[in-house]
Design a protein around this motif. Structure first.
Motif, PDB file in Angstrom:
ATOM      1  N   ARG A  91       0.839  -1.213   0.000  1.00 24.42           N
ATOM      2  CA  ARG A  91       0.000   0.000   0.000  1.00 24.42           C
ATOM      3  C   ARG A  91       0.866   1.253   0.000  1.00 24.42           C
ATOM      4  O   ARG A  91       0.596   2.210  -0.721  1.00 24.42           O
ATOM      5  N   GLU A  94       2.308   1.814  -3.394  1.00 24.54           N
ATOM      6  CA  GLU A  94       1.294   2.332  -4.326  1.00 24.54           C
ATOM      7  C   GLU A  94       1.028   3.815  -4.077  1.00 24.54           C
ATOM      8  O   GLU A  94       0.902   4.605  -5.020  1.00 24.54           O
ATOM      9  N   ILE A  95       0.947   4.201  -2.810  1.00 22.02           N
ATOM     10  CA  ILE A  95       0.716   5.611  -2.470  1.00 22.02           C
ATOM     11  C   ILE A  95       1.900   6.453  -2.941  1.00 22.02           C
ATOM     12  O   ILE A  95       1.716   7.546  -3.499  1.00 22.02           O
ATOM     13  N   HIS A  96       3.103   5.946  -2.751  1.00 16.51           N
ATOM     14  CA  HIS A  96       4.296   6.671  -3.186  1.00 16.51           C
ATOM     15  C   HIS A  96       4.285   6.845  -4.704  1.00 16.51           C
ATOM     16  O   HIS A  96       4.557   7.946  -5.209  1.00 16.51           O
ATOM     17  N   ALA A  97       3.976   5.776  -5.432  1.00 15.89           N
ATOM     18  CA  ALA A  97       3.942   5.850  -6.894  1.00 15.89           C
ATOM     19  C   ALA A  97       2.882   6.854  -7.358  1.00 15.89           C
ATOM     20  O   ALA A  97       3.123   7.647  -8.287  1.00 15.89           O
ATOM     21  N   ALA A  98       1.728   6.841  -6.712  1.00 20.72           N
ATOM     22  CA  ALA A  98       0.656   7.770  -7.083  1.00 20.72           C
ATOM     23  C   ALA A  98       1.065   9.216  -6.804  1.00 20.72           C
ATOM     24  O   ALA A  98       0.790  10.118  -7.604  1.00 20.72           O
ATOM     25  N   ALA A  99       1.732   9.449  -5.687  1.00 21.49           N
ATOM     26  CA  ALA A  99       2.170  10.806  -5.348  1.00 21.49           C
ATOM     27  C   ALA A  99       3.224  11.295  -6.336  1.00 21.49           C
ATOM     28  O   ALA A  99       3.186  12.456  -6.768  1.00 21.49           O
ATOM     29  N   GLU A 101       3.525  10.311  -9.402  1.00 21.16           N
ATOM     30  CA  GLU A 101       2.836  10.531 -10.673  1.00 21.16           C
ATOM     31  C   GLU A 101       2.093  11.868 -10.668  1.00 21.16           C
ATOM     32  O   GLU A 101       2.080  12.581 -11.677  1.00 21.16           O
ATOM     33  N   THR A 102       1.513  12.224  -9.541  1.00 21.78           N
ATOM     34  CA  THR A 102       0.816  13.507  -9.422  1.00 21.78           C
ATOM     35  C   THR A 102       1.777  14.659  -9.672  1.00 21.78           C
ATOM     36  O   THR A 102       1.459  15.595 -10.418  1.00 21.78           O
TER      37      THR A 102
END
Length: 168
Positions: A91, A94-99, A101-102
């Motif tokens: 998790r 995934e949060i790191h990758a999403a951040a 990407e943002t």
């Protein structure tokens, strides 16, 4: 008039009947509890007696096998903790990758429209906020990664101990 003084108020009579009924129920339940406790003690004594007979019959194999079963139990718990840590790490990843990407999308969007947009305080604030999220997510990812590694090491050690008993 004297008869009226000696007679109970009907409300009091009703409450006394309720009290008597409750007392009877309490007495019945106490008897059931005593019977259940007696049955429990008898079953416990019989089970203890059977265990002692089996223990004498089997000899020392129970004590020799106990460490193996204890190691298996420890390994199961270590595996569950390792799996929980793996889920938390996933998790966090995934949060790191999403951040990340943002931030990348925001930078890309700005660069593609830089001739129309001005890098003002609002953009700076949004980018700072997104960058902080990336750093927090990275810290959480690193921390959960360390925790997962620790749990995996403990699980591995517990598994090796089980194997040690298996092959000895």
């Amino acid at each position: 008039m004297e008869e009226d003084d000696n007679e109970l108020d009907p409300r009091i009579q009703i409450e006394l009947e309720k009290l008597n009924t409750a007392t009877d129920e309490i007495n019945k339940l106490e008897i059931e509890l005593d019977e259940a406790n007696t049955t429990f003690r008898m079953i416990l004594n019989e089970s203890t007696r059977r265990l002692k007979v089996l223990s004498k019959k089997l000899g020392g194999c129970i004590e020799r096998a106990r460490p193996y079963y204890e190691a298996v139990e420890i390994a199961k718990k270590a595996q569950q903790e390792c799996q929980r840590a793996a889920v938390i790490f996933q998790r966090a990843n995934e949060i790191h990758a999403a951040a990340k990407e943002t931030v990348a999308l925001a930078e890309q969007r700005f660069m593609s429209n830089k001739h129309e947009w001005q890098f003002d305080n609002a953009w700076q604030e949004m980018l700072n906020h997104a960058t902080i999220k990336v750093m927090e997510a990275e810290n959480q990812k690193a921390e959960s990664g360390r925790e997962h590694q620790k749990r995996a090491t403990l699980f591995n050690a517990a598994e090796q101990k089980v194997c040690m008993f298996t092959f000895s």
